[in-house]
Motif scaffolding. Structure first.
Motif, PDB file in Angstrom:
ATOM      1  N   ARG A 113       0.827  -1.225   0.000  1.00  0.00           N
ATOM      2  CA  ARG A 113       0.000   0.000   0.000  1.00  0.00           C
ATOM      3  C   ARG A 113       0.852   1.262   0.000  1.00  0.00           C
ATOM      4  O   ARG A 113       1.981   1.268   0.476  1.00  0.00           O
ATOM      5  CB  ARG A 113      -0.832   0.053   1.287  1.00  0.00           C
ATOM      6  CG  ARG A 113      -2.012  -0.842   1.296  1.00  0.00           C
ATOM      7  CD  ARG A 113      -3.011  -0.392   2.337  1.00  0.00           C
ATOM      8  NE  ARG A 113      -2.649  -0.733   3.710  1.00  0.00           N
ATOM      9  CZ  ARG A 113      -3.216  -0.170   4.774  1.00  0.00           C
ATOM     10  NH1 ARG A 113      -4.129   0.780   4.632  1.00  0.00           N
ATOM     11  NH2 ARG A 113      -2.859  -0.552   5.987  1.00  0.00           N
ATOM     12  N   ARG A 119      -6.151  -2.086   1.894  1.00  0.00           N
ATOM     13  CA  ARG A 119      -5.533  -3.329   1.388  1.00  0.00           C
ATOM     14  C   ARG A 119      -6.302  -3.834   0.172  1.00  0.00           C
ATOM     15  O   ARG A 119      -5.723  -4.403  -0.753  1.00  0.00           O
ATOM     16  CB  ARG A 119      -5.493  -4.389   2.498  1.00  0.00           C
ATOM     17  CG  ARG A 119      -4.517  -4.036   3.637  1.00  0.00           C
ATOM     18  CD  ARG A 119      -4.587  -5.098   4.726  1.00  0.00           C
ATOM     19  NE  ARG A 119      -3.728  -4.820   5.864  1.00  0.00           N
ATOM     20  CZ  ARG A 119      -4.057  -3.986   6.853  1.00  0.00           C
ATOM     21  NH1 ARG A 119      -5.203  -3.320   6.824  1.00  0.00           N
ATOM     22  NH2 ARG A 119      -3.240  -3.826   7.885  1.00  0.00           N
ATOM     23  N   ASN A 151      -1.303  -9.217   0.354  1.00  0.00           N
ATOM     24  CA  ASN A 151      -2.602  -8.600   0.638  1.00  0.00           C
ATOM     25  C   ASN A 151      -3.439  -8.446  -0.618  1.00  0.00           C
ATOM     26  O   ASN A 151      -2.897  -8.363  -1.719  1.00  0.00           O
ATOM     27  CB  ASN A 151      -2.368  -7.203   1.251  1.00  0.00           C
ATOM     28  CG  ASN A 151      -2.272  -7.260   2.757  1.00  0.00           C
ATOM     29  OD1 ASN A 151      -3.062  -7.951   3.403  1.00  0.00           O
ATOM     30  ND2 ASN A 151      -1.323  -6.536   3.324  1.00  0.00           N
ATOM     31  N   LEU A 181       1.372 -10.726  12.339  1.00  0.00           N
ATOM     32  CA  LEU A 181       1.780  -9.350  12.641  1.00  0.00           C
ATOM     33  C   LEU A 181       0.732  -8.652  13.508  1.00  0.00           C
ATOM     34  O   LEU A 181       1.074  -7.812  14.344  1.00  0.00           O
ATOM     35  CB  LEU A 181       2.025  -8.574  11.332  1.00  0.00           C
ATOM     36  CG  LEU A 181       2.499  -7.128  11.467  1.00  0.00           C
ATOM     37  CD1 LEU A 181       3.741  -7.006  12.348  1.00  0.00           C
ATOM     38  CD2 LEU A 181       2.785  -6.532  10.089  1.00  0.00           C
ATOM     39  N   ARG A 185       1.712  -6.991  17.033  1.00  0.00           N
ATOM     40  CA  ARG A 185       1.357  -5.611  17.397  1.00  0.00           C
ATOM     41  C   ARG A 185       0.514  -5.572  18.671  1.00  0.00           C
ATOM     42  O   ARG A 185       0.777  -4.750  19.565  1.00  0.00           O
ATOM     43  CB  ARG A 185       0.556  -4.973  16.257  1.00  0.00           C
ATOM     44  CG  ARG A 185       1.398  -4.652  15.053  1.00  0.00           C
ATOM     45  CD  ARG A 185       0.542  -4.104  13.906  1.00  0.00           C
ATOM     46  NE  ARG A 185       1.399  -3.704  12.803  1.00  0.00           N
ATOM     47  CZ  ARG A 185       1.095  -3.858  11.511  1.00  0.00           C
ATOM     48  NH1 ARG A 185      -0.065  -4.389  11.153  1.00  0.00           N
ATOM     49  NH2 ARG A 185       1.939  -3.456  10.580  1.00  0.00           N
ATOM     50  N   HIS A 209      -7.603  -9.888   8.269  1.00  0.00           N
ATOM     51  CA  HIS A 209      -6.421  -9.015   8.303  1.00  0.00           C
ATOM     52  C   HIS A 209      -6.679  -7.744   7.497  1.00  0.00           C
ATOM     53  O   HIS A 209      -6.068  -7.529   6.447  1.00  0.00           O
ATOM     54  CB  HIS A 209      -5.185  -9.758   7.791  1.00  0.00           C
ATOM     55  CG  HIS A 209      -3.972  -8.884   7.763  1.00  0.00           C
ATOM     56  ND1 HIS A 209      -3.360  -8.411   8.904  1.00  0.00           N
ATOM     57  CD2 HIS A 209      -3.276  -8.340   6.725  1.00  0.00           C
ATOM     58  CE1 HIS A 209      -2.353  -7.638   8.583  1.00  0.00           C
ATOM     59  NE2 HIS A 209      -2.278  -7.564   7.257  1.00  0.00           N
ATOM     60  N   GLY A 244      -1.133  -1.376  10.519  1.00  0.00           N
ATOM     61  CA  GLY A 244      -0.554  -1.363   9.172  1.00  0.00           C
ATOM     62  C   GLY A 244      -0.572   0.039   8.584  1.00  0.00           C
ATOM     63  O   GLY A 244       0.413   0.489   7.978  1.00  0.00           O
ATOM     64  N   THR A 245      -1.682   0.747   8.793  1.00  0.00           N
ATOM     65  CA  THR A 245      -1.813   2.111   8.270  1.00  0.00           C
ATOM     66  C   THR A 245      -0.822   3.049   8.962  1.00  0.00           C
ATOM     67  O   THR A 245      -0.251   3.946   8.325  1.00  0.00           O
ATOM     68  CB  THR A 245      -3.264   2.595   8.476  1.00  0.00           C
ATOM     69  OG1 THR A 245      -4.142   1.622   7.899  1.00  0.00           O
ATOM     70  CG2 THR A 245      -3.509   3.938   7.826  1.00  0.00           C
ATOM     71  N   VAL A 248       2.318   2.493   7.097  1.00  0.00           N
ATOM     72  CA  VAL A 248       2.210   3.015   5.719  1.00  0.00           C
ATOM     73  C   VAL A 248       2.359   4.535   5.733  1.00  0.00           C
ATOM     74  O   VAL A 248       3.067   5.114   4.904  1.00  0.00           O
ATOM     75  CB  VAL A 248       0.849   2.601   5.096  1.00  0.00           C
ATOM     76  CG1 VAL A 248       0.578   3.382   3.806  1.00  0.00           C
ATOM     77  CG2 VAL A 248       0.829   1.105   4.800  1.00  0.00           C
ATOM     78  N   SER A 256       4.890  -0.508   2.947  1.00  0.00           N
ATOM     79  CA  SER A 256       4.224  -0.828   4.213  1.00  0.00           C
ATOM     80  C   SER A 256       5.191  -1.608   5.098  1.00  0.00           C
ATOM     81  O   SER A 256       6.392  -1.679   4.817  1.00  0.00           O
ATOM     82  CB  SER A 256       2.931  -1.595   3.929  1.00  0.00           C
ATOM     83  OG  SER A 256       3.169  -2.744   3.153  1.00  0.00           O
ATOM     84  N   ALA A 257       4.676  -2.193   6.156  1.00  0.00           N
ATOM     85  CA  ALA A 257       5.531  -2.897   7.120  1.00  0.00           C
ATOM     86  C   ALA A 257       6.335  -3.992   6.416  1.00  0.00           C
ATOM     87  O   ALA A 257       5.770  -4.815   5.699  1.00  0.00           O
ATOM     88  CB  ALA A 257       4.671  -3.516   8.210  1.00  0.00           C
TER      89      ALA A 257
HETATM   90  O1  LIG Z   1      -0.962  -2.423   6.139  1.00  0.00           O
HETATM   91  C1  LIG Z   1      -0.531  -2.969   5.129  1.00  0.00           C
HETATM   92  O2  LIG Z   1      -0.874  -2.622   4.000  1.00  0.00           O
HETATM   93  C2  LIG Z   1       0.489  -4.065   5.248  1.00  0.00           C
HETATM   94  C3  LIG Z   1       0.119  -5.108   6.240  1.00  0.00           C
HETATM   95  O3  LIG Z   1      -1.112  -5.690   5.975  1.00  0.00           O
HETATM   96  C4  LIG Z   1       0.200  -4.636   7.669  1.00  0.00           C
HETATM   97  O4  LIG Z   1      -0.676  -4.952   8.467  1.00  0.00           O
HETATM   98  O5  LIG Z   1       1.207  -3.979   8.022  1.00  0.00           O
END
Ligand SMILES: O=C(O)C[C@H](O)C(=O)O
Ligand SMILES: NC(=O)c1ccc[n+]([C@@H]2O[C@H](COP(=O)([O-])OP(=O)(O)OC[C@H]3O[C@@H](n4cnc5c(N)ncnc54)[C@H](O)[C@@H]3O)[C@@H](O)[C@H]2O)c1
Length: 347
Positions: A113, A119, A151, A181, A185, A209, A244-245, A248, A256-257
């Motif tokens: 992303r 996603r 994704n 992940l 987190r 996810h 994830g955001t 990003v 992204s991550a």
């Molecule tokens: O957020 C994203 O686009 C990548 C991944 O799915 C995440 O959770 O880090």
């Protein structure tokens, strides 16, 4: 110093729900031959994941595949003095060789992303990539455990299942959406707020996810923290869903991550290898074919064994906030699953 750091990475990869002496001696002394293939190995996730899998003593053969860049990554990683032989494969004509004999295939191939995207915005590109790779998996290593990272996981896992069904190789026990992940987190954020040692923390994360489909169950977190208010739990839930955001946006257009995902992917692949090797009580959350809800796929705690999924564990008891979260996520998750199934069957 060097030894200490390596030991600590390895011990983190090998730490899991049970740490019996049997497990410790088993993994270090009598690990069978295991081939792991990484598809998308030259990418942002692929490179550090290749490094972490090279450090894993359960791997005897590490196969690094990408459409470009793998000779360099493979040459680099192969100089590390650990057990596995490393081979890099580049280009579609070499995909079969990369996959042949693989016990575990990890898929971080596809586009990431940029800020402002969901996603699901990745679907148009990544669905086709995943479909192609899974068609090859069905042909060259139909019994491998597949760890899907690409994704949108809520759709790419259903795509994979349909491709395998069409090829006559589908085994629901062997297909996993990697949601580790989210767990990583949730553990980190919870430990920070509850002021408990992060290494001791466990938090199940269920659902899917993407956004609200990611549902951390903090009521089941251990060690239980009684010092957190309802508002803090809501904030922790939202931060986990938006983790994830957060990355990003911080990367501001550069993806992204990748590093935390490589760590999470290495933890999950390690759990799959331990399960294959007969280590007991290996439990991780994963997005799998499931009867836990009315939806055909759902992430929950899964016990891993010699054939992949050995047991899908239920959700346990949810508090009212979590029950609402569960109800709220079902429509979005259902439509993402349906989108993947439809794509696989119409194209
Ligand atoms: O957020 C994203 O686009 C990548 C991944 O799915 C995440 O959770 O880090
Ligand atoms: N499941 C999760 O929790 C999670 C976390 C982070 C990222 N992701 C996803 O992982 C994917 C990869 O992210 P990234 O940051 O590594 O991206 P990236 O662009 O850095 O790397 C992707 C790699 O895939 C390769 N690739 C493209 N098409 C391919 C094909 N047909 N076969 C093999 N390789 C191919 C590219 O050449 C590239 O090297 C994205 O879809 C991202 O959204 C998932």
């Amino acid at each position: 110093m060097r030894t200490t750091m390596l030991q600590s990475i390895r011990s983190s990869l090998h730490k899991s729900s049970s740490s019996s002496p049997l497990r410790r001696s088993y993994s270090s002394q009598s690990a069978p031959e295991r081939k792991v293939a990484i598809l998308g190995a030259a990418g942002g996730i692929g490179q550090p994941l290749s490094l972490l899998m090279k450090l894993n003593p359960l791997v005897s053969s590490l196969s690094l595949y990408d459409i470009a860049g793998t000779p360099g990554v493979a040459a680099d990683v192969s100089h590390i003095n650990t057990r596995s032989e490393v081979v890099g494969y580049m280009g579609e004509e070499n995909l079969g060789k990369a996959l042949e004999g693989a016990d575990v295939v990890i898929i971080p191939a596809g586009v990431p992303r940029k800020p402002g995207m969901t996603r699901d915005d990745l679907f148009n590109i990544n669905a086709g990539i995943v479909k192609g790779l899974c068609t090859a998996i069905a042909k060259y290593c139909p019994h491998a455990l597949v760890n899907m990272i690409s994704n949108p996981v809520n759709s790419t896992v259903p795509i994979a299942s349909e491709v395998f069904k069409k090829a006559g190789t589908y085994d629901p026990k062997r297909l996993f959406g990697v949601t580790t992940l989210d767990v990583v987190r949730a553990k980190t954020f919870y430990a920070g707020k509850a002021k408990v040692p992060v290494a001791d923390v466990n938090v199940p994360v269920v659902g899917g996810h993407a956004g609200i489909t990611i549902l951390p169950l903090f009521s089941q977190a251990t060690p239980q923290a009684n010092n957190l208010s309802d508002e803090e739990i809501v904030a922790l839930t939202k931060r986990t869903q938006d983790g994830g955001t957060e990355v990003v946006e911080a990367k501001a257009g550069k993806g992204s991550a990748t590093l935390s995902m490589a760590y999470a992917g290495a933890i999950f692949a390690d759990a799959c290898l331990k399960g294959l090797n007969g280590v007991p009580d290996v439990v991780e959350c994963s997005f799998v074919q499931s009867n836990v809800t009315k939806l055909p796929f759902f992430a929950s705690k899964v016990r891993l064994g010699k054939n992949g999924v050995e047991e899908i564990l239920g959700l346990g008891s949810l508090n009212d906030y979590e029950k609402q979260g569960l109800e709220a996520l079902l429509p979005e998750l259902e439509s993402s699953i349906e989108k993947g199934i439809k794509f696989a069957n119409q194209s």
